[in-house]
Design a protein around this motif. Structure first.
Motif, PDB file in Angstrom:
ATOM      1  N   TYR A 158      15.730 -33.136  23.080  1.00 43.23           N
ATOM      2  CA  TYR A 158      15.856 -32.023  24.010  1.00 43.23           C
ATOM      3  C   TYR A 158      16.972 -32.235  25.030  1.00 43.23           C
ATOM      4  O   TYR A 158      17.202 -31.377  25.879  1.00 43.23           O
ATOM      5  CB  TYR A 158      14.527 -31.769  24.715  1.00 43.23           C
ATOM      6  CG  TYR A 158      13.451 -31.255  23.789  1.00 43.23           C
ATOM      7  CD1 TYR A 158      13.743 -30.274  22.848  1.00 43.23           C
ATOM      8  CD2 TYR A 158      12.159 -31.772  23.826  1.00 43.23           C
ATOM      9  CE1 TYR A 158      12.775 -29.814  21.983  1.00 43.23           C
ATOM     10  CE2 TYR A 158      11.176 -31.311  22.952  1.00 43.23           C
ATOM     11  CZ  TYR A 158      11.495 -30.336  22.038  1.00 43.23           C
ATOM     12  OH  TYR A 158      10.537 -29.872  21.163  1.00 43.23           O
TER      13      TYR A 158
ATOM     14  N   ILE B 295      13.529 -24.059  16.862  1.00 42.99           N
ATOM     15  CA  ILE B 295      13.356 -24.922  18.026  1.00 42.99           C
ATOM     16  C   ILE B 295      11.998 -24.675  18.666  1.00 42.99           C
ATOM     17  O   ILE B 295      11.346 -25.591  19.167  1.00 42.99           O
ATOM     18  CB  ILE B 295      14.489 -24.733  19.047  1.00 42.99           C
ATOM     19  CG1 ILE B 295      14.472 -25.842  20.105  1.00 42.99           C
ATOM     20  CG2 ILE B 295      14.398 -23.402  19.738  1.00 42.99           C
ATOM     21  CD1 ILE B 295      14.785 -27.193  19.565  1.00 42.99           C
TER      22      ILE B 295
ATOM     23  N   VAL C 293       8.898 -27.428  19.177  1.00 42.71           N
ATOM     24  CA  VAL C 293       8.114 -27.669  20.393  1.00 42.71           C
ATOM     25  C   VAL C 293       6.620 -27.698  20.065  1.00 42.71           C
ATOM     26  O   VAL C 293       5.878 -28.564  20.541  1.00 42.71           O
ATOM     27  CB  VAL C 293       8.411 -26.585  21.448  1.00 42.71           C
ATOM     28  CG1 VAL C 293       7.465 -26.722  22.636  1.00 42.71           C
ATOM     29  CG2 VAL C 293       9.861 -26.674  21.907  1.00 42.71           C
TER      30      VAL C 293
END
Length: 214
Positions: free
Chosen positions: A52, A67, A71
């Motif tokens: 990140y 993305i 997460v």
């Protein structure tokens, strides 16, 4: 033919020493398996801290649903691993399965972002040359970043697999021990007495040898 159970230490001759050793499991937590799972969690945290920190254009492909999915995967890995570490700590072999799954997931993740960085950005974005990462105050190139990311994932997966194996072996040993204990095949008291008699006998023999030598 190789007996996997004996090789892993699950099938053992229940002599007095092994009985006492396994009996300790009933009062002592499996900190080794739990610790390996938590160590894998540390490598996972180091992985996403670096990932990140990647700097690239806001319009780049990394800013996409992938993305967001990454997460979610990171959060799931953190939660499942922590819960599983608590499970194997109390010798619950069912929690070894999630640890193996997490290990497989960590290996699979190597072939997404880290591999893309290593190949120079062939399928997730146009060029890895524009990608840099700030890690503990140092600017890292795409090649170095991908290498470190892969190392973290491999170490995390190795810890997960190790925790699963250690957790299963200890849990199975305790399960077999409790079953044999309930059947009355042996008693802990008798094993303790046998060990005590052996120690007294060896002590007497040692004392006799000293007298003979004198």
């Amino acid at each position: 033919m190789i007996d996997i159970g004996k090789m892993l230490g699950i099938k053992r001759d229940m002599n007095s020493e092994s009985i006492i050793q396994t009996d300790i499991y009933r009062y002592k937590r499996n900190k080794l398996a739990s610790g390996m799972a938590l160590l894998g969690l540390v490598f996972e945290c180091l992985y996403f801290m670096l990932f990140y920190s990647l700097l690239f254009g806001v319009s780049g492909p990394y800013y996409s649903f992938l993305i967001g999915f990454s997460v979610i995967v990171n959060l799931a890995v953190l939660l499942v691993t922590f819960l599983s570490s608590e499970g194997v700590k109390v010798y619950n072999k069912k929690y070894c399965i999630p640890l193996i799954v997490i290990g497989v997931v960590q290996i699979a993740r190597i072939f997404i972002y880290p591999l893309d960085l290593a190949l120079g950005g062939n399928y997730l974005y146009e060029s890895a040359n524009t990608v840099t990462a700030w890690y503990f105050g140092n600017a890292l190139s795409a090649g170095v970043t991908s290498t470190i990311l892969i190392i973290y994932l491999v170490l995390s997966a190795a810890c997960m697999f190790t925790a699963a194996v250690l957790g299963y072996i200890r849990a199975k040993q305790l399960e077999v021990f409790n079953a044999s204990l309930e059947k009355g095949e042996f008693t802990v008291e008798a094993a303790l007495q046998e060990v005590q008699n052996k120690e007294e006998s060896s002590g007497s023999d040692a004392a006799g040898e000293e007298v003979d030598n004198a």
